[in-house]
Design a protein around this motif. Structure first.
Motif, mmCIF file in Angstrom:
data_model
loop_
_atom_site.group_PDB
_atom_site.id
_atom_site.type_symbol
_atom_site.label_atom_id
_atom_site.label_comp_id
_atom_site.label_asym_id
_atom_site.label_seq_id
_atom_site.Cartn_x
_atom_site.Cartn_y
_atom_site.Cartn_z
ATOM 1 N N GLU A 6 0.812 -1.210 0.000
ATOM 2 C CA GLU A 6 0.000 0.000 0.000
ATOM 3 C C GLU A 6 0.853 1.271 0.000
ATOM 4 O O GLU A 6 0.334 2.367 -0.208
ATOM 5 C CB GLU A 6 -0.925 -0.007 1.234
ATOM 6 N N LEU A 7 2.153 1.144 0.278
ATOM 7 C CA LEU A 7 3.027 2.300 0.319
ATOM 8 C C LEU A 7 3.260 2.803 -1.102
ATOM 9 O O LEU A 7 3.735 2.059 -1.961
ATOM 10 C CB LEU A 7 4.368 1.919 0.970
ATOM 11 N N GLU A 8 2.914 4.040 -1.361
ATOM 12 C CA GLU A 8 3.064 4.578 -2.705
ATOM 13 C C GLU A 8 3.732 5.936 -2.660
ATOM 14 O O GLU A 8 3.693 6.642 -1.642
ATOM 15 C CB GLU A 8 1.720 4.670 -3.435
ATOM 16 N N LEU A 9 4.355 6.288 -3.753
ATOM 17 C CA LEU A 9 5.025 7.573 -3.902
ATOM 18 C C LEU A 9 4.342 8.325 -5.032
ATOM 19 O O LEU A 9 4.237 7.806 -6.155
ATOM 20 C CB LEU A 9 6.509 7.357 -4.221
ATOM 21 N N ARG A 10 3.865 9.539 -4.748
ATOM 22 C CA ARG A 10 3.227 10.373 -5.760
ATOM 23 C C ARG A 10 4.117 11.590 -6.027
ATOM 24 O O ARG A 10 4.542 12.267 -5.096
ATOM 25 C CB ARG A 10 1.840 10.839 -5.294
ATOM 26 N N GLN A 11 4.391 11.835 -7.309
ATOM 27 C CA GLN A 11 5.233 12.948 -7.710
ATOM 28 C C GLN A 11 4.574 13.680 -8.870
ATOM 29 O O GLN A 11 4.032 13.047 -9.785
ATOM 30 C CB GLN A 11 6.617 12.455 -8.146
ATOM 31 N N SER A 12 4.650 15.001 -8.837
ATOM 32 C CA SER A 12 4.155 15.829 -9.934
ATOM 33 C C SER A 12 5.317 16.560 -10.578
ATOM 34 O O SER A 12 6.291 16.926 -9.904
ATOM 35 C CB SER A 12 3.117 16.843 -9.425
ATOM 36 N N ASP A 13 5.226 16.763 -11.883
ATOM 37 C CA ASP A 13 6.281 17.464 -12.600
ATOM 38 C C ASP A 13 5.685 18.048 -13.870
ATOM 39 O O ASP A 13 4.724 17.520 -14.429
ATOM 40 C CB ASP A 13 7.430 16.511 -12.944
ATOM 41 N N VAL A 14 6.272 19.151 -14.313
ATOM 42 C CA VAL A 14 5.898 19.746 -15.597
ATOM 43 C C VAL A 14 6.846 19.201 -16.656
ATOM 44 O O VAL A 14 8.066 19.190 -16.461
ATOM 45 C CB VAL A 14 5.968 21.282 -15.531
ATOM 46 N N MET A 15 6.292 18.737 -17.759
ATOM 47 C CA MET A 15 7.105 18.172 -18.836
ATOM 48 C C MET A 15 7.825 19.301 -19.587
ATOM 49 O O MET A 15 7.369 19.795 -20.615
ATOM 50 C CB MET A 15 6.223 17.379 -19.809
ATOM 51 N N ASP A 16 8.938 19.735 -19.008
ATOM 52 C CA ASP A 16 9.690 20.893 -19.500
ATOM 53 C C ASP A 16 10.290 20.611 -20.878
ATOM 54 O O ASP A 16 11.103 19.691 -21.017
ATOM 55 C CB ASP A 16 10.795 21.215 -18.498
ATOM 56 N N PRO A 17 9.929 21.391 -21.915
ATOM 57 C CA PRO A 17 10.506 21.151 -23.250
ATOM 58 C C PRO A 17 12.023 21.301 -23.289
ATOM 59 O O PRO A 17 12.695 20.598 -24.052
ATOM 60 C CB PRO A 17 9.821 22.196 -24.133
ATOM 61 N N ALA A 18 12.582 22.199 -22.474
ATOM 62 C CA ALA A 18 14.035 22.417 -22.498
ATOM 63 C C ALA A 18 14.777 21.155 -22.077
ATOM 64 O O ALA A 18 15.839 20.831 -22.622
ATOM 65 C CB ALA A 18 14.405 23.586 -21.582
ATOM 66 N N ARG A 19 14.229 20.434 -21.107
ATOM 67 C CA ARG A 19 14.883 19.197 -20.666
ATOM 68 C C ARG A 19 14.824 18.139 -21.768
ATOM 69 O O ARG A 19 15.795 17.405 -21.999
ATOM 70 C CB ARG A 19 14.228 18.678 -19.387
ATOM 71 N N ALA A 20 13.691 18.068 -22.465
ATOM 72 C CA ALA A 20 13.562 17.111 -23.565
ATOM 73 C C ALA A 20 14.499 17.467 -24.711
ATOM 74 O O ALA A 20 15.082 16.589 -25.363
ATOM 75 C CB ALA A 20 12.115 17.061 -24.051
ATOM 76 N N GLN A 21 14.673 18.766 -24.977
ATOM 77 C CA GLN A 21 15.610 19.192 -26.011
ATOM 78 C C GLN A 21 17.043 18.821 -25.632
ATOM 79 O O GLN A 21 17.830 18.377 -26.479
ATOM 80 C CB GLN A 21 15.504 20.696 -26.235
ATOM 81 N N ALA A 22 17.383 18.990 -24.362
ATOM 82 C CA ALA A 22 18.721 18.613 -23.901
ATOM 83 C C ALA A 22 18.945 17.120 -24.084
ATOM 84 O O ALA A 22 20.054 16.680 -24.426
ATOM 85 C CB ALA A 22 18.907 19.013 -22.443
ATOM 86 N N MET A 23 17.901 16.330 -23.881
ATOM 87 C CA MET A 23 18.008 14.891 -24.096
ATOM 88 C C MET A 23 18.224 14.589 -25.575
ATOM 89 O O MET A 23 19.049 13.727 -25.928
ATOM 90 C CB MET A 23 16.750 14.205 -23.587
ATOM 91 N N GLN A 24 17.504 15.284 -26.458
ATOM 92 C CA GLN A 24 17.699 15.071 -27.888
ATOM 93 C C GLN A 24 19.153 15.339 -28.281
ATOM 94 O O GLN A 24 19.752 14.561 -29.033
ATOM 95 C CB GLN A 24 16.768 15.984 -28.691
ATOM 96 N N VAL A 25 19.718 16.415 -27.784
ATOM 97 C CA VAL A 25 21.115 16.752 -28.100
ATOM 98 C C VAL A 25 22.049 15.676 -27.550
ATOM 99 O O VAL A 25 22.994 15.238 -28.225
ATOM 100 C CB VAL A 25 21.472 18.136 -27.523
#
Length: 265
Positions: A6-25
């Motif tokens: 029953e122990l769960e971890l809930r996390q919220s985050d904004v899907m930041d485009p800059a981070r995704a672009q850094a991953m593409q590079v």
């Protein structure tokens, strides 16, 4: 082994485009992703960080166990594989929530000593819609006997339809570790990787190998509905890996012909 389902971890985050672009590079692509675009498969690894202060880390740089993941007294951690289902696109620029539970824990005796297998289940939601379901398989084990003979890994197939060779230097591994907030020292601390965990060099992240395989599958087969992968032998930072595909089967072959990862799209 007892654990609290029953122990769960809930996390919220904004899907930041800059981070995704850094991953593409980092992966060698043009940084073209913008707000509103669909997140490429497995790019959710860039989000939902779990930062801990230094005293909250284990010797290997990972957060100490004892929360969602129970403490089994085994110091070495490896990401052994995963299974993913893509239900709906995650959109860049919008907030998402990830819910994590420990689904299963099994302790066994292996050839090299005790092993513990942990399966985490992640669900990622955005706008009230379940977008991604993921099961993450982890293995915990004792420190290696550095004088013992190494296990012989299986050989990889050589009948691929498509193949791409890729190399991974220490800078690339550092950038991927930073983008995924992965403090595991086997990916950037070579003395630790060799002397403590018994590797021949820096270890290429298993999820990084899987990421390339997913993008390879998507390019050949179109949008992915499901993907599974299993690590069989680590690839070192000084080695060139061959990424292979035959139909929906994918794998990574080491320079000596060994199988480093197998997958199915």
């Amino acid at each position: 082994m007892d654990h609290d389902p029953e122990l769960e971890l809930r996390q919220s985050d904004v899907m930041d485009p800059a981070r995704a672009q850094a991953m593409q590079v980092t992966l060698g692509s043009e940084p073209k992703l913008q707000a509103g675009d669909a997140l490429p498969p497995f790019f959710h690894q860039l989000y939902f960080w779990s930062p801990e202060p230094p005293e909250g880390l284990g010797r290997d740089g990972h957060p100490k166990v004892g929360g969602v993941i129970p403490d089994m007294g085994l110091p070495r951690r490896m990401w052994a594989g995963g299974r993913l289902a893509f239900h709906a696109p995650l959109r860049l620029g919008a907030q998402a929530e990830r819910v994590t539970v420990c689904e299963n824990v099994v302790r066994k005796e292996g050839r090299t000593g005790p092993l513990a297998f942990v399966t985490l289940r992640h669900e990622i939601w955005q706008g009230g819609t379940l977008c991604v379901s993921e099961r993450q398989d982890l293995v915990y084990r004792e420190d290696p006997d550095l004088g013992a003979p190494r296990p012989v890994p299986p050989l990889a197939a050589v009948d691929e339809e498509d193949a791409v060779e890729r190399s991974f230097d220490a800078t690339l591994l550092f950038r991927y570790s930073a983008l995924t907030f992965n403090g595991h020292r086997i990916h950037y601390d070579q003395p630790y990787a060799r002397a403590v965990e018994g590797y021949e060099g820096l270890v290429v992240h298993g999820p990084l190998l899987a990421q390339h395989l997913m993008l390879m599958a998507e390019a050949a087969l179109g949008s992915l509905e499901r993907f599974r992968f299993r690590a069989t032998s680590p690839l070192m930072h000084h080695e060139v890996g061959t990424f292979c595909r035959k139909g929906r089967a994918l794998w990574v072959r080491g320079p000596d012909g060994r199988l480093c990862m197998e997958a199915e799209a």
